[in-house]
Design a protein around this motif. Structure first.
Motif, short mmCIF file in Angstrom:
data_model
loop_
_atom_site.label_atom_id
_atom_site.label_comp_id
_atom_site.label_asym_id
_atom_site.label_seq_id
_atom_site.Cartn_x
_atom_site.Cartn_y
_atom_site.Cartn_z
N HIS A 177 30.04 23.83 -29.32
CA HIS A 177 30.95 22.89 -29.99
C HIS A 177 30.54 22.66 -31.44
O HIS A 177 31.39 22.33 -32.27
CB HIS A 177 30.99 21.56 -29.23
N SER A 178 29.25 22.76 -31.73
CA SER A 178 28.79 22.50 -33.09
C SER A 178 29.31 23.53 -34.10
O SER A 178 29.24 23.31 -35.29
CB SER A 178 27.26 22.46 -33.14
N ARG A 179 29.85 24.63 -33.60
CA ARG A 179 30.47 25.61 -34.50
C ARG A 179 31.64 24.98 -35.25
O ARG A 179 31.85 25.25 -36.44
CB ARG A 179 30.95 26.83 -33.71
N ARG A 180 32.40 24.10 -34.56
CA ARG A 180 33.57 23.48 -35.18
C ARG A 180 33.35 22.01 -35.54
O ARG A 180 34.09 21.46 -36.36
CB ARG A 180 34.79 23.58 -34.25
N ILE A 181 32.34 21.37 -34.94
CA ILE A 181 32.09 19.94 -35.18
C ILE A 181 30.77 19.82 -35.93
O ILE A 181 29.69 19.88 -35.33
CB ILE A 181 32.05 19.14 -33.87
N ALA A 182 30.85 19.65 -37.23
CA ALA A 182 29.63 19.64 -38.06
C ALA A 182 28.71 18.47 -37.71
O ALA A 182 27.49 18.58 -37.86
CB ALA A 182 30.02 19.59 -39.54
N GLY A 183 29.27 17.36 -37.25
CA GLY A 183 28.45 16.19 -36.93
C GLY A 183 27.46 16.41 -35.81
O GLY A 183 26.49 15.65 -35.68
N ALA A 227 22.73 29.74 -37.34
CA ALA A 227 23.76 30.50 -38.06
C ALA A 227 24.85 29.61 -38.62
O ALA A 227 25.60 30.03 -39.50
CB ALA A 227 24.37 31.54 -37.13
N TRP A 228 24.96 28.35 -38.15
CA TRP A 228 26.08 27.49 -38.53
C TRP A 228 25.70 26.32 -39.41
O TRP A 228 26.58 25.59 -39.87
CB TRP A 228 26.78 26.95 -37.26
N VAL A 229 24.41 26.10 -39.64
CA VAL A 229 24.00 24.90 -40.36
C VAL A 229 23.73 25.22 -41.83
O VAL A 229 23.64 26.37 -42.23
CB VAL A 229 22.74 24.28 -39.73
N GLY A 230 23.60 24.15 -42.64
CA GLY A 230 23.28 24.30 -44.05
C GLY A 230 21.80 24.55 -44.26
O GLY A 230 21.00 24.57 -43.32
N GLN A 231 21.42 24.69 -45.53
CA GLN A 231 20.06 25.08 -45.86
C GLN A 231 19.03 24.06 -45.40
O GLN A 231 17.96 24.41 -44.90
CB GLN A 231 19.93 25.29 -47.38
N ALA A 232 19.34 22.76 -45.57
CA ALA A 232 18.37 21.72 -45.19
C ALA A 232 18.06 21.78 -43.70
O ALA A 232 16.89 21.73 -43.29
CB ALA A 232 18.90 20.35 -45.57
N LEU A 233 19.10 21.91 -42.87
CA LEU A 233 18.87 21.99 -41.43
C LEU A 233 18.23 23.31 -41.05
O LEU A 233 17.45 23.38 -40.08
CB LEU A 233 20.18 21.79 -40.67
#
Length: 376
Positions: A178-184, A205-211
């Motif tokens: 689900h985190s693929r579509r729900i960034a929270g 593969a789906w998170v930003g640089q900080a995460l």
């Protein structure tokens, strides 16, 4: 609306345990003040005389309060009974479906809410109620699965942040999906104690640089993703089969093997800055130099010179241009010095500056092009 009810010392409170007849009389009154006195009296009676808790009369009084009392009385009742294991279950069910401010303490703590009751709240109540169910401590796998089935972003995010929830492996997999579509979902999932290395690689593969940095620090995802590709490339380059350890090379052929390995990884789009860390960790200085040259496009001779310079500036600029984070450079510098007999040298108090990858590349070219430069 009347003023908020105070349970410990409400106006008109009954100081001692009241008689049941007095409570019944108060229950018949429609006066708001009498209802407050009734609530105070009932709670005092329950605290001082546990034997009356199962009385049908007492249950009727509680139900009357829940159905007819003003909102502040119901709110006080909810707070007082949230953790009580003796309250009438029908009353708890009513309060759990009341306005969210009244329902919240009950949903969060009542031991009388079974899985079936929580599932009913998920179906019948508001989104705010669903979020509170998802936050409930030690939530069962049955209720957690139902929340995931509904796939509402807010309750899913609350569930991902509930580290005490008893999530199955499949539930964790579905949350990550689900985190693929729900960034929270991504931030709480990256810290979740039940996140496995396999799921972390998927989340990565789906998170930003900080995460990504946080996940990589916990699981070494970059190394884990690179390792199979590196092993396959080395086997192909040397004509061998089976697994391969970077530390097991023949010293006489290591330079050429490292060069061919880096070429294969780069051709396959698999060359990453994480391999720099792995190369140093396994004492492969030649591999480190070849990877750094390939990632930056700088001449191999300039990379070698940067590693043996009197100061760390050139190496820092090359590593930054390759995508190495500033926080990673300091421990990397220590490893390089260990393998290079203390070089690059420099002031022990030197601190790397803040610079972008593009800026670092330009500064490296200017530094290495300067005649008689002391940095390289």
């Amino acid at each position: 609306m009347s003023s908020a009810v105070t349970i410990d010392r409400p106006e008109g409170a009954i100081a001692d345990a009241p008689a049941m007849a007095d409570l019944v009389e108060l229950a018949r009154s429609r006066s708001a003040d009498d209802r407050r006195r009734l609530l105070s009296g009932v709670l005092t009676l329950c605290r001082t005389e546990p034997g009356v808790r199962a009385s049908p009369v007492l249950s009727d009084i509680f139900m009357t309060l829940a159905r007819q009392a003003e909102r502040d009385v119901r709110f006080a009742l909810s707070q007082a009974l949230a953790a009580a294991d003796w309250a009438p279950p029908p009353l708890i069910h009513i309060l759990a479906l009341d306005d969210i401010e009244i329902a919240r303490p009950i949903i969060a703590a009542s031991p009388l809410l079974a899985d079936a009751d929580l599932l009913r709240i998920l179906v019948e109540a508001t989104l705010e109620h669903q979020i509170e169910v998802a936050r409930r401590p030690h939530l069962s796998p049955v209720v957690a699965d139902a929340i995931i089935d509904q796939a509402e972003p807010a309750p899913l995010t609350a569930l991902a942040g509930n580290t005490s929830a008893r999530l199955s492996d499949e539930a964790m997999r579905r949350l990550v999906e689900h985190s693929r579509r729900i960034a929270g979902l991504r931030s709480p999932l990256s810290r979740h104690p039940r996140l496995t290395e396999v799921l972390a690689a998927q989340l990565y593969a789906w998170v930003g640089q900080a995460l990504r940095e946080a996940i990589n620090e916990r699981f070494q995802i970059e190394d884990a993703r690179l390792a199979p590709a590196i092993d396959r490339a080395v086997d192909q380059a040397r004509g061998r089969t089976g697994s391969f350890s970077l530390g097991a090379t023949d010293p006489a052929a290591s330079d050429e093997a490292d060069r061919r390995l880096v070429m294969k990884l780069q051709a396959g789009g698999q060359l990453r800055a994480g391999l720099l860390v792995r190369a140093l960790r396994e004492d492969r200085l030649s591999l480190f130099e070849n990877v750094l040259a390939a990632l930056t496009g700088f001449p191999f001779s300039q990379i070698q010179a940067a590693l043996r310079a009197p100061g760390p500036e050139a190496l820092f600029l090359a590593c930054t241009a390759a995508g190495v984070d500033k926080a990673v450079f300091s421990p990397m510098l220590l490893e390089v010095r260990r393998l290079c007999g203390g070089l690059p040298g420099g002031d022990a108090h030197w601190r790397p500056p803040v610079v972008t990858r593009e800026g670092a590349a330009q500064m490296f070219r200017r530094l290495t092009a300067a005649p008689h430069s002391s940095a390289v």
